[in-house]
Enzyme design. Structure first.
Site, PDB file in Angstrom:
ATOM      1  N   LYS A 129       0.851  -1.196   0.000  1.00 31.06           N
ATOM      2  CA  LYS A 129       0.000   0.000   0.000  1.00 31.06           C
ATOM      3  C   LYS A 129       0.887   1.246   0.000  1.00 31.06           C
ATOM      4  CE  LYS A 129      -3.658  -2.490   2.284  1.00 31.06           C
ATOM      5  NZ  LYS A 129      -4.656  -2.688   3.304  1.00 31.06           N
ATOM      6  N   GLN A 173      -4.861  -1.987   9.456  1.00 30.69           N
ATOM      7  CA  GLN A 173      -4.693  -3.274   8.790  1.00 30.69           C
ATOM      8  C   GLN A 173      -5.313  -4.388   9.639  1.00 30.69           C
ATOM      9  OE1 GLN A 173      -3.559  -3.592   5.702  1.00 30.69           O
ATOM     10  NE2 GLN A 173      -3.869  -5.806   5.719  1.00 30.69           N
ATOM     11  N   ASP A 196     -11.182   2.448   3.991  1.00 31.32           N
ATOM     12  CA  ASP A 196     -11.507   1.025   3.846  1.00 31.32           C
ATOM     13  C   ASP A 196     -13.009   0.796   3.734  1.00 31.32           C
ATOM     14  OD1 ASP A 196      -9.497  -0.921   3.690  1.00 31.32           O
ATOM     15  OD2 ASP A 196      -8.918  -0.616   5.781  1.00 31.32           O
TER      16      ASP A 196
HETATM   17  N1  LIG Z   1      -7.489  -2.654   6.541  1.00 35.63           N
HETATM   18  C1  LIG Z   1      -7.606  -3.716   5.740  1.00 35.63           C
HETATM   19  N2  LIG Z   1      -7.193  -4.912   6.175  1.00 35.63           N
HETATM   20  C2  LIG Z   1      -7.320  -5.980   5.335  1.00 35.63           C
HETATM   21  C3  LIG Z   1      -7.834  -5.830   4.022  1.00 35.63           C
HETATM   22  C4  LIG Z   1      -8.271  -4.556   3.626  1.00 35.63           C
HETATM   23  O1  LIG Z   1      -8.788  -4.355   2.505  1.00 35.63           O
HETATM   24  N3  LIG Z   1      -8.128  -3.520   4.493  1.00 35.63           N
HETATM   25  N4  LIG Z   1      -7.902  -6.922   3.169  1.00 35.63           N
HETATM   26  C5  LIG Z   1      -7.130  -8.105   3.507  1.00 35.63           C
HETATM   27  C6  LIG Z   1      -5.678  -7.947   3.188  1.00 35.63           C
HETATM   28  N5  LIG Z   1      -5.506  -7.254   1.946  1.00 35.63           N
HETATM   29  C7  LIG Z   1      -5.175  -5.950   1.960  1.00 35.63           C
HETATM   30  O2  LIG Z   1      -4.820  -5.371   2.924  1.00 35.63           O
HETATM   31  C8  LIG Z   1      -5.746  -7.966   0.737  1.00 35.63           C
HETATM   32  C9  LIG Z   1      -5.367  -9.287   0.606  1.00 35.63           C
HETATM   33  C10 LIG Z   1      -5.568  -9.974  -0.586  1.00 35.63           C
HETATM   34  C11 LIG Z   1      -6.175  -9.322  -1.651  1.00 35.63           C
HETATM   35  C12 LIG Z   1      -6.392 -10.015  -2.947  1.00 35.63           C
HETATM   36  O3  LIG Z   1      -7.083  -9.513  -3.798  1.00 35.63           O
HETATM   37  N6  LIG Z   1      -5.822 -11.159  -3.116  1.00 35.63           N
HETATM   38  C13 LIG Z   1      -5.949 -11.915  -4.365  1.00 35.63           C
HETATM   39  C14 LIG Z   1      -4.600 -12.212  -4.923  1.00 35.63           C
HETATM   40  C15 LIG Z   1      -3.987 -10.994  -5.482  1.00 35.63           C
HETATM   41  C16 LIG Z   1      -2.592 -11.251  -6.048  1.00 35.63           C
HETATM   42  O4  LIG Z   1      -1.917 -12.165  -5.582  1.00 35.63           O
HETATM   43  O5  LIG Z   1      -2.211 -10.533  -6.953  1.00 35.63           O
HETATM   44  C17 LIG Z   1      -6.671 -13.217  -4.067  1.00 35.63           C
HETATM   45  O6  LIG Z   1      -6.730 -13.626  -2.919  1.00 35.63           O
HETATM   46  O7  LIG Z   1      -7.213 -13.789  -5.035  1.00 35.63           O
HETATM   47  C18 LIG Z   1      -6.577  -8.012  -1.504  1.00 35.63           C
HETATM   48  C19 LIG Z   1      -6.350  -7.339  -0.315  1.00 35.63           C
HETATM   49  C20 LIG Z   1      -7.239  -8.369   4.997  1.00 35.63           C
HETATM   50  N7  LIG Z   1      -6.933  -7.203   5.740  1.00 35.63           N
END
Ligand SMILES: Nc1nc2c(c(=O)[nH]1)N[C@@H](CN(C=O)c1ccc(C(=O)N[C@@H](CCC(=O)O)C(=O)O)cc1)CN2
Length: 264
Positions: A129, A173, A196
């Site tokens: 991020k 997070q 978020d």
């Molecule tokens: N404050 C937050 N905490 C968390 C969030 C969030 O949006 N805000 N989301 C998840 C963790 N995260 C971002 O922080 C996140 C994890 C995974 C993905 C995602 O799209 N993953 C894809 C793979 C993407 C790739 O490898 O290129 C998938 O799983 O298919 C997005 C956001 C928890 N905590």
């Protein structure tokens, strides 16, 4: 057959869309002007609610050729959505927007991220991020707190970012350490800085007729952005959302419902 399937890896339950059961939404009300300016400022960085960019009139060449070879039935063909390509375009658009904002009003959006504990995956997400902010000219602020911090300490940092005018967006997070109450912490984030979209008021506004949330959770918003930019019409379609987490599945279902009614 469902025409769109969004999968939420964080919870493997099927969530039937409630659209068919709900009455038609009325057009959404305009947001309070005082809050709208702060939302607009950060929306440039994560443009959840800005006027929608034009759709890609045609699928990008690489995706188009794959799409042609992926016919799934006589009357419907699959489109391969190139997320990386769209992400690159979105980053470029945001960089231009941030630069224009800097030139016009001398302000750049600021994002504060709070990470509690030392989970490797969370550290990676936070690092990414931060990098994404740097790449487009958004200023980022980071607070790293030890696993055994108290809820009060986290809330103290949130309160300080809430009142800092150079911070326009705040992310805590997730997941938080087990001894912390997510709800108390997420409730402490000012709704105008809740980029978020996890504050109950923002989720509530997403769910209610005639209300607009200030921000929408980013992963489902990203899925919707992909559908939109590829010209996938949602209105009148059936969709399946796999998973019902607060972060992905539930807001994805709500967004599909709202957008299927031609709003958003
Ligand atoms: N404050 C937050 N905490 C968390 C969030 C969030 O949006 N805000 N989301 C998840 C963790 N995260 C971002 O922080 C996140 C994890 C995974 C993905 C995602 O799209 N993953 C894809 C793979 C993407 C790739 O490898 O290129 C998938 O799983 O298919 C997005 C956001 C928890 N905590």
């Amino acid at each position: 057959m469902a025409s769109s399937i969004l999968s939420d890896c964080s919870s493997a339950r099927l969530l039937p869309l409630r659209r068919a059961l709900l009455p038609q939404r009325v057009p959404r009300s305009r947001p309070c002007p005082a809050l709208a300016s702060s939302r607009r400022l950060f929306a440039a960085a994560r443009p959840h609610l800005l006027p929608r960019p034009p759709r890609m009139d045609s699928v990008p060449p690489a995706a188009a050729s794959s799409a042609e070879s992926a016919t799934v039935s006589a009357d419907a063909s699959a489109k391969v959505i190139d997320g990386k390509l769209v992400a690159k375009q979105v980053r470029e658009e945001i960089a231009v927007e941030v630069s224009r904002m800097k030139d016009a009003i001398g302000i750049v959006p600021g994002l504060a991220v709070i990470l509690v504990g030392s989970r490797k995956d969370s550290q990676t997400y936070v690092r990414n991020k931060k990098k994404a902010c740097e790449a487009v000219g958004i200023k980022s602020y980071e607070v790293n707190l030890p696993e055994d911090s108290s809820e009060e300490e986290v809330i103290k940092h949130i309160a300080s970012f809430n009142s800092d005018p150079s911070v326009h967006g705040i992310l805590v997070q997730l997941p938080l350490p087990r001894h912390m109450n997510d709800e108390n912490i997420l409730n402490a984030v000012s709704i105008e800085k809740d980029v978020d979209g996890f504050h109950p008021l923002n989720i509530g506004r997403l769910a209610m007729q005639g209300r607009d949330p200030f921000f929408v959770p980013c992963t489902p918003k990203g899925c919707m952005e992909l559908l939109h930019r590829y010209g996938v019409e949602i209105k009148g379609k059936r969709a399946v959302v796999i998973g019902r987490s607060n972060i992905v599945g539930m807001p994805a279902a709500l967004l599909l419902q709202v957008w299927s009614e031609g709003i958003g």
